[in-house]
Design an enzyme around this catalytic site. Structure first.
Site: not given
Ligand code: GRF
Length: 211
Positions: A18, A99, A101, A117
């Site tokens: 998070g 997941r 969607l 991403h």
């Molecule tokens: C992030 O590095 C994001 O790029 C990817 O998942 C990770 C989530 O990390 N989609 P967090 O839970 O926000 O710390």
């Protein structure tokens, strides 16, 4: 996107730590992101993200994903749609939601689901993008914020930021540098969306002012 006086409402979906959620919640609290977090939902009951949300007094819910490993089953998809609809969200924000969607969910929230991403798409879609970048030997990688479409990491790109790959980087050090970039880029893009400063036209996103 938001011409009314009603605050712009975010529904945040995540599966993990998070850190993006915290950056978004802090930006909302500081007033730099003109939005309200209407609901936080996770497919993982023990996700630290839910705890971070509860600490902030935000509505946080675990909704069971069903029996598949990489997507929601039909009943779960319906439950996620219902929760987000009931919270009257304007935008669904994926923050480490593990997941895929598709189908009904994306029809319900067409052009209203965004994701972050950890690479410069279209390079290195999918899992552990920082590790893919390191293994490939690129000198720069980065972060992409994009709308979600039916593909995996293929939707129209909203914004990107480069991150250098340094000699001696390990997957962990590179991932940490990428996450640092995420924590500023994601709230900035969400603020522009909340202010109605971006529209999407096919594959293009058209900005009134650059982020
Ligand atoms: C992030 O590095 C994001 O790029 C990817 O998942 C990770 C989530 O990390 N989609 P967090 O839970 O926000 O710390």
């Amino acid at each position: 996107m938001n011409n009314s006086q009603r605050p712009f409402r975010l529904g945040i979906l995540g599966s993990g730590k998070g850190s993006n959620f915290v950056a978004i919640a802090d930006a909302c609290a500081a007033g730099v992101l003109p939005a309200t977090i209407a609901v936080v939902v996770s497919d993982v009951a023990t996700a630290p993200m839910l705890e971070r949300a509860r600490e902030r007094g935000l509505p946080a819910r675990f909704i069971a994903p069903g029996n598949f490993r990489t997507k929601l089953d039909e009943a779960a998809e319906t439950a996620y749609i219902k929760a987000l609809r009931e919270a009257e969200v304007d935008l669904v924000v994926l923050a480490g939601f593990m997941r895929i969607l598709k189908g009904e969910f994306l029809r319900e929230f067409a052009h209203r689901v965004v994701n972050i991403h950890p690479s410069l798409l279209p390079s290195f879609p999918g899992l552990e993008a920082w590790k893919q970048a390191l293994d490939y030997g690129v000198k720069y990688t980065g972060v992409t914020v994009h709308f979600v479409d039916q593909g995996v990491d293929t939707g129209p790109i909203l914004a990107q930021q480069t991150v250098p790959v340094l000699g001696g980087d390990t997957p962990a050090t590179l991932h940490a540098r990428i996450q640092e970039a995420e924590r500023t880029l994601y709230p900035a893009v969400l603020a522009a969306l909340a202010r109605g400063e971006v529209r999407v036209d096919g594959r293009q996103t058209i900005w009134r002012a650059p982020v």
